[in-house]
Design a protein around this motif. Sequence first.
Motif: not given
Length: 201
Positions: A188, A191-192, A194-196, A198-200
Motif C-alpha cells: 500500500d 502504491e501511494e 508511486a501514484t503521487s 507518477r500521477p500520469w
Amino acid sequence: MDKFEKLTGVAAPMPLINVDTDMIIPKQFLKTIKRSGLGKNLFDEMRFDDDGNEIPDFVLNRPQYRDAEVLVAGDNFGCGSSREHAPWAIKDFGIRCVIAPSFADIFYNNCFKNGILPIALPQEQVDLLMKDAEKGSNARMTVDLEAQTVTTSDGEVVSFEIDPFKKHCLLEGLDDIALTLEKSSSIDTFEESATSSRPWV
C-alpha cells in the motif's frame, strides 16, 4: 491454508515406485479448479474397477486404512505432469503427510503450498516406517514438524530435514497468497508513493 504442527494418525503403506500424478488423480478429473471434492477420485484407477466398484486389495480400500492421514510410499513419488490437482486430491482425502525416499520436484513444492508435509528419507528409514504402517490401524504414527521427527507406534524416532522457510510456512499455514498479504502495508505504501510521483500512470 491449514497449519501443520503435529499429527498422530494411521499411516498407509504404498511401496510402489514412480507413482505419477496421473495415477494419483487421473486426467478425466482435472476439469475442476476447486481444491475440494477430488479425494473421492484419489488413485481412482487403482481403487475402483471399470464398473466403479472398490478393488478390495487396494490399500486405501482396506478398513484399517480408510482414514489414513499419512502415506508411506516408494521412490520418486509424484513424478509425471505438474498437475496441482494431485496434492489437492491427497489433501481432500485426508492425507496430510507423505513419506518417501524421493519426490518429483514440482509435486514436492506443490505439497507445501497446499498444507501437506512431504518428507524425504533414506530408503532404510522409509522401510522402517513402511513396516510400522503395515501393522494397520492399531499402529499410529506421530509426525512432529517443529521437532522434525517421525515416531513409530513402537516409539522409534526418525529425524528428517526440511527447508526452514517451507517449515515456517507450514507451521503458520501460509500459502503464496497469505505470504503476499503479510506485505500488504508495504505494498500500500509503495502504491501511494508511486501514484503521487507518477500521477500520469
